[in-house]
Design a protein around this motif. Structure first.
Motif, PDB file in Angstrom:
ATOM      1  N   GLU A  33     -32.122  54.135   1.205  1.00 54.78           N
ATOM      2  CA  GLU A  33     -31.215  55.251   1.466  1.00 54.78           C
ATOM      3  C   GLU A  33     -30.641  55.005   2.854  1.00 54.78           C
ATOM      4  O   GLU A  33     -31.346  55.109   3.862  1.00 54.78           O
ATOM      5  CB  GLU A  33     -31.972  56.577   1.408  1.00 54.78           C
ATOM      6  CG  GLU A  33     -31.099  57.801   1.509  1.00 54.78           C
ATOM      7  CD  GLU A  33     -31.910  59.070   1.383  1.00 54.78           C
ATOM      8  OE1 GLU A  33     -32.362  59.578   2.429  1.00 54.78           O
ATOM      9  OE2 GLU A  33     -32.106  59.540   0.246  1.00 54.78           O
ATOM     10  N   VAL A  34     -29.384  54.663   2.908  1.00 53.05           N
ATOM     11  CA  VAL A  34     -28.780  54.146   4.134  1.00 53.05           C
ATOM     12  C   VAL A  34     -28.532  55.270   5.141  1.00 53.05           C
ATOM     13  O   VAL A  34     -27.964  56.314   4.820  1.00 53.05           O
ATOM     14  CB  VAL A  34     -27.465  53.409   3.819  1.00 53.05           C
ATOM     15  CG1 VAL A  34     -26.791  52.927   5.101  1.00 53.05           C
ATOM     16  CG2 VAL A  34     -27.726  52.222   2.884  1.00 53.05           C
ATOM     17  N   GLY A  67     -32.294  52.369   7.271  1.00 53.15           N
ATOM     18  CA  GLY A  67     -32.503  53.580   6.480  1.00 53.15           C
ATOM     19  C   GLY A  67     -33.942  53.716   6.054  1.00 53.15           C
ATOM     20  O   GLY A  67     -34.854  53.165   6.685  1.00 53.15           O
ATOM     21  N   ARG A  68     -34.135  54.448   4.958  1.00 55.37           N
ATOM     22  CA  ARG A  68     -35.482  54.704   4.443  1.00 55.37           C
ATOM     23  C   ARG A  68     -35.572  54.243   2.998  1.00 55.37           C
ATOM     24  O   ARG A  68     -34.639  54.462   2.211  1.00 55.37           O
ATOM     25  CB  ARG A  68     -35.806  56.198   4.552  1.00 55.37           C
ATOM     26  CG  ARG A  68     -35.773  56.726   5.984  1.00 55.37           C
ATOM     27  CD  ARG A  68     -36.017  58.230   6.043  1.00 55.37           C
ATOM     28  NE  ARG A  68     -35.960  58.710   7.425  1.00 55.37           N
ATOM     29  CZ  ARG A  68     -34.838  59.077   8.056  1.00 55.37           C
ATOM     30  NH1 ARG A  68     -33.660  59.034   7.401  1.00 55.37           N
ATOM     31  NH2 ARG A  68     -34.871  59.487   9.298  1.00 55.37           N
ATOM     32  N   ILE A  69     -36.671  53.625   2.655  1.00 53.88           N
ATOM     33  CA  ILE A  69     -36.853  53.144   1.288  1.00 53.88           C
ATOM     34  C   ILE A  69     -36.998  54.328   0.338  1.00 53.88           C
ATOM     35  O   ILE A  69     -37.798  55.240   0.575  1.00 53.88           O
ATOM     36  CB  ILE A  69     -38.082  52.221   1.202  1.00 53.88           C
ATOM     37  CG1 ILE A  69     -37.802  50.920   1.976  1.00 53.88           C
ATOM     38  CG2 ILE A  69     -38.431  51.907  -0.248  1.00 53.88           C
ATOM     39  CD1 ILE A  69     -38.955  49.959   2.014  1.00 53.88           C
ATOM     40  N   SER A  70     -36.204  54.299  -0.741  1.00 54.69           N
ATOM     41  CA  SER A  70     -36.260  55.381  -1.726  1.00 54.69           C
ATOM     42  C   SER A  70     -36.803  54.910  -3.076  1.00 54.69           C
ATOM     43  O   SER A  70     -37.216  55.724  -3.893  1.00 54.69           O
ATOM     44  CB  SER A  70     -34.865  55.998  -1.925  1.00 54.69           C
ATOM     45  OG  SER A  70     -33.935  55.015  -2.358  1.00 54.69           O
ATOM     46  N   ASP A  83     -40.647  54.437   3.998  1.00 55.14           N
ATOM     47  CA  ASP A  83     -40.689  53.527   5.149  1.00 55.14           C
ATOM     48  C   ASP A  83     -39.312  53.419   5.799  1.00 55.14           C
ATOM     49  O   ASP A  83     -38.291  53.294   5.117  1.00 55.14           O
ATOM     50  CB  ASP A  83     -41.124  52.126   4.714  1.00 55.14           C
ATOM     51  CG  ASP A  83     -42.602  52.026   4.408  1.00 55.14           C
ATOM     52  OD1 ASP A  83     -43.334  53.004   4.663  1.00 55.14           O
ATOM     53  OD2 ASP A  83     -43.028  50.961   3.908  1.00 55.14           O
ATOM     54  N   GLU A  84     -39.292  53.452   7.131  1.00 53.65           N
ATOM     55  CA  GLU A  84     -38.058  53.239   7.874  1.00 53.65           C
ATOM     56  C   GLU A  84     -37.884  51.735   8.106  1.00 53.65           C
ATOM     57  O   GLU A  84     -38.763  51.078   8.655  1.00 53.65           O
ATOM     58  CB  GLU A  84     -38.075  53.995   9.190  1.00 53.65           C
ATOM     59  CG  GLU A  84     -38.070  55.509   9.002  1.00 53.65           C
ATOM     60  CD  GLU A  84     -37.826  56.280  10.284  1.00 53.65           C
ATOM     61  OE1 GLU A  84     -37.940  55.669  11.383  1.00 53.65           O
ATOM     62  OE2 GLU A  84     -37.513  57.477  10.205  1.00 53.65           O
ATOM     63  N   VAL A  85     -36.734  51.212   7.676  1.00 57.31           N
ATOM     64  CA  VAL A  85     -36.522  49.772   7.678  1.00 57.31           C
ATOM     65  C   VAL A  85     -35.086  49.446   8.074  1.00 57.31           C
ATOM     66  O   VAL A  85     -34.214  50.312   8.126  1.00 57.31           O
ATOM     67  CB  VAL A  85     -36.804  49.167   6.284  1.00 57.31           C
ATOM     68  CG1 VAL A  85     -38.272  49.345   5.904  1.00 57.31           C
ATOM     69  CG2 VAL A  85     -35.891  49.787   5.218  1.00 57.31           C
ATOM     70  N   CYS A  86     -34.862  48.155   8.321  1.00 63.68           N
ATOM     71  CA  CYS A  86     -33.505  47.623   8.416  1.00 63.68           C
ATOM     72  C   CYS A  86     -33.448  46.377   7.542  1.00 63.68           C
ATOM     73  O   CYS A  86     -34.499  45.839   7.167  1.00 63.68           O
ATOM     74  CB  CYS A  86     -33.114  47.321   9.862  1.00 63.68           C
ATOM     75  SG  CYS A  86     -34.231  46.218  10.744  1.00 63.68           S
ATOM     76  N   GLN A 104     -35.655  40.395   2.487  1.00 62.16           N
ATOM     77  CA  GLN A 104     -34.614  40.601   3.495  1.00 62.16           C
ATOM     78  C   GLN A 104     -34.740  41.956   4.182  1.00 62.16           C
ATOM     79  O   GLN A 104     -33.861  42.346   4.953  1.00 62.16           O
ATOM     80  CB  GLN A 104     -33.236  40.460   2.842  1.00 62.16           C
ATOM     81  CG  GLN A 104     -32.957  39.055   2.350  1.00 62.16           C
ATOM     82  CD  GLN A 104     -31.760  38.941   1.441  1.00 62.16           C
ATOM     83  OE1 GLN A 104     -31.780  38.193   0.457  1.00 62.16           O
ATOM     84  NE2 GLN A 104     -30.705  39.677   1.715  1.00 62.16           N
ATOM     85  N   VAL A 105     -35.829  42.651   3.900  1.00 64.70           N
ATOM     86  CA  VAL A 105     -36.089  43.957   4.504  1.00 64.70           C
ATOM     87  C   VAL A 105     -37.104  43.779   5.631  1.00 64.70           C
ATOM     88  O   VAL A 105     -38.114  43.096   5.472  1.00 64.70           O
ATOM     89  CB  VAL A 105     -36.621  44.953   3.461  1.00 64.70           C
ATOM     90  CG1 VAL A 105     -36.907  46.307   4.093  1.00 64.70           C
ATOM     91  CG2 VAL A 105     -35.617  45.092   2.317  1.00 64.70           C
ATOM     92  N   MET A 106     -36.834  44.401   6.769  1.00 64.40           N
ATOM     93  CA  MET A 106     -37.683  44.268   7.948  1.00 64.40           C
ATOM     94  C   MET A 106     -38.036  45.637   8.506  1.00 64.40           C
ATOM     95  O   MET A 106     -37.233  46.573   8.400  1.00 64.40           O
ATOM     96  CB  MET A 106     -36.954  43.454   9.020  1.00 64.40           C
ATOM     97  CG  MET A 106     -36.615  42.035   8.593  1.00 64.40           C
ATOM     98  SD  MET A 106     -35.494  41.174   9.744  1.00 64.40           S
ATOM     99  CE  MET A 106     -33.914  41.885   9.246  1.00 64.40           C
ATOM    100  N   PRO A 107     -39.208  45.787   9.102  1.00 64.76           N
ATOM    101  CA  PRO A 107     -39.512  47.050   9.765  1.00 64.76           C
ATOM    102  C   PRO A 107     -38.567  47.265  10.934  1.00 64.76           C
ATOM    103  O   PRO A 107     -38.064  46.297  11.527  1.00 64.76           O
ATOM    104  CB  PRO A 107     -40.954  46.856  10.250  1.00 64.76           C
ATOM    105  CG  PRO A 107     -41.108  45.378  10.382  1.00 64.76           C
ATOM    106  CD  PRO A 107     -40.278  44.780   9.278  1.00 64.76           C
TER     107      PRO A 107
END
Length: 324
Positions: A33-34, A67-70, A83-86, A104-107
């Motif tokens: 969720e961007v 954003g946050r993983i949905s 989780d809050e990620v970029c 391709q997702v990072m904390p």
């Protein structure tokens, strides 16, 4: 979901906000969720019809987001809803949601707010992969960064300095030269007033050049290289076809490398992201690398963000925020 696309090639006004189906997380993917995305030069080229997304990728613009993983797809480990990620993206960041391979997702780096985090993935991955993984910049070597005041340039300056290199950076005004030097550049070069080749020669040549200009600077870049120097071309703002003096290159035992990040296989991008988390994120947490956000612009005004990018008046990154 709302998302920004360019139905027809054109100027900034070609961007429109469209209603598109919500993405679903496939195997090995998550949906984010961007909260924010960021503008990159590649986005403006895509809008103009010069840089289409890789086969199978979304037509939605945007090469990075936070954003946050949905949603979490099958087989994904290490991430959970909330989780809050970029993330580094092939496309899709200018939207309310985006599906992305988990590799391709990072904390979000420690100490960085969620909006600012949107401005980090593309530049950090570009700099680390090209300057260090490809060109192999070593401590006490000299790096020349073209466009030092831009998003990629300012991270390249800081990261190279943090790892013990000497840095020269070109920029287009005294104010931008001062900005580069405030980030740690040993020598800022106003390319409107000075010849970067002469500055490089005074340094004994440079070991690595990170170049976004392409053809326009090709011969001068090779001239600026030291023995066994490496020129890494990551952009074509100065054209696509140039003349290469192989005799000059051979005399320096030099290398010219042209590379891009967007079209690399998912596995390669995952390896780059893992290396960035390992090597770059600790420096961000320590405050040795900071991301400069020039301006935040709402999703609905993405065309204004592109106009600002193309004006060349910004220093650092332009961030697009998504409100709900």
């Amino acid at each position: 979901m709302r998302a920004v696309i360019a139905p027809e090639p054109g100027g900034p006004d070609a961007l429109v906000v469209a209603d598109l189906p919500d993405p679903e997380a496939g195997p090995g993917e998550v949906v984010i969720e961007v909260v924010a995305s960021a503008v990159n030069r590649a986005d403006t080229m895509q809008r103009q019809g010069f840089y289409p997304p890789p086969q199978g990728a979304s037509d939605v613009l945007g090469l990075e987001c936070s954003g946050r993983i949905s949603q979490v797809g099958a087989g994904v480990e290490g991430f959970a809803v909330g989780d809050e990620v970029c993330a580094l993206l092939a496309a899709g960041g200018y939207a309310e949601q985006v599906a992305v391979p988990a590799g391709q997702v990072m904390p979000v780096p420690s100490g960085v707010d969620l909006v600012t985090a949107a401005a980090i993935p593309e530049v950090a991955c570009t700099v680390w992969s090209n300057v260090f993984m490809v060109a192999g910049l070593q401590p006490e070597e000299t790096l020349l960064v073209h466009g030092g005041a831009g998003g990629i340039g300012n991270v390249a300056i800081q990261l190279a300095k943090a790892l013990g290199a000497r840095v020269l950076a070109t920029a287009g005004s005294p104010e931008k030269v001062a900005f580069c030097e405030s980030l740690g550049a040993d020598r800022g070069i106003d390319y409107r007033e000075e010849d970067f080749v002469e500055v490089a020669r005074a340094e004994g040549g440079v070991d690595v050049i990170l170049d976004n200009m392409g053809a326009k600077y090709l011969d001068r870049n090779v001239t600026a290289l030291a023995t066994e120097g490496r020129l890494v071309v990551i952009g074509m703002q100065g054209g696509t076809k140039g003349e290469l003096d192989l005799g000059k290159l051979l005399s320096k035992r030099g290398a010219v490398i042209a590379t891009s990040l967007r079209a690399r296989p998912t596995e390669e991008k995952a390896a780059i992201c893992a290396a960035v988390v390992e090597h770059v994120w600790p420096l961000v947490a320590e405050g040795r690398i900071r991301t400069t956000v020039h301006e935040t612009v709402p999703l609905e005004e993405a065309s204004r963000a592109h106009a600002l990018m193309e004006s060349g008046t910004h220093s650092g990154k332009i961030v697009i925020t998504v409100a709900r």
